[in-house]
Design an enzyme around this catalytic site. Sequence first.
Site, PDB file in Angstrom:
ATOM      1  N   HIS A  82       9.575  37.381 -47.086  1.00  0.00           N
ATOM      2  CA  HIS A  82      10.057  37.659 -48.463  1.00  0.00           C
ATOM      3  C   HIS A  82       9.595  36.553 -49.541  1.00  0.00           C
ATOM      4  CE1 HIS A  82      13.815  37.975 -51.241  1.00  0.00           C
ATOM      5  NE2 HIS A  82      13.524  36.749 -51.482  1.00  0.00           N
ATOM      6  N   GLU A  83       9.501  35.448 -49.122  1.00  0.00           N
ATOM      7  CA  GLU A  83       8.966  34.448 -50.088  1.00  0.00           C
ATOM      8  C   GLU A  83       7.449  34.827 -50.569  1.00  0.00           C
ATOM      9  OE1 GLU A  83      11.097  32.691 -51.557  1.00  0.00           O
ATOM     10  OE2 GLU A  83      12.431  32.616 -50.026  1.00  0.00           O
ATOM     11  N   HIS A 114       7.352  37.336 -53.136  1.00  0.00           N
ATOM     12  CA  HIS A 114       7.640  36.832 -54.432  1.00  0.00           C
ATOM     13  C   HIS A 114       6.194  36.464 -54.977  1.00  0.00           C
ATOM     14  CE1 HIS A 114      11.908  36.772 -55.151  1.00  0.00           C
ATOM     15  NE2 HIS A 114      12.192  35.824 -54.011  1.00  0.00           N
TER      16      HIS A 114
HETATM   17 ZN   LIG Z   1      13.979  35.542 -53.229  1.00  0.00          ZN
END
Ligand SMILES: [Zn+2]
Length: 226
Positions: free
Chosen positions: A95-96, A99
């Site tokens: 998830h990171e 980004h």
């Molecule tokens: Zn996030």
Amino acid sequence: MDYTYLILVLPALIFSIWAQARVKSTFQKYASVRAGMRGVDAAQMVLRAGEVADVAVRPISGSLTDHYDPRTKAIGLSQTVYGADSVAAVGVAAHEAGHAVQYAKGYGPVKVRNAVIPVSQFGATLSWPLLMLGILLSSQKLMLIGILLFSAAVLFQLLTLPVEFDASRRALRALEDCGRFDEAELDGSRKVLRAAALTYVAALAVSVAQLLRLLMLFGGNGRRRR
Ligand SMILES: [Zn+2]
């Protein structure tokens, strides 16, 4: 304490506390399920899939403190994520990295959200003091400015949702496409990311409830005056 607090803010606060507890318990559950890959490797895999070559992945302290810092172009992964081989770690790390891919691709909603950051930070700091002052001096104008500033902070939270959902979408797509995980592992990562996304929804709900309450109190105040 008044009825607007009981019917608006309190339910949202309870929802938020529940969402916080749920993300912790979901993470803990899937932190004990092996994925055959460490968090750091999952992050690097997502970066490679997104053709991002200039982002570092670093270990950081704390728990659930994982984040991407676009200024230093570094993904910070916490102790239970960076070197951990678990379904939870893989989900959070991916998830990171999602980004980081958003920034590299110039994803529109990130730009829109970042554009309102100065106004929303200003609003978050000054709205409550102004509201209190407005109530103290019974100044409708000050109260209205306070409400408008608070709305700017709420807007930032609203614009954060598509950014968070998209980061998870990118993460899960990359995890699926790499072919290293079975359906049960992917499902675990999905559940961890959904629980995390819900905390952003809950935070928004608390702010929207507070905003509605302010508007109701402001409206009531105005009626009494006339
Ligand atoms: Zn996030």
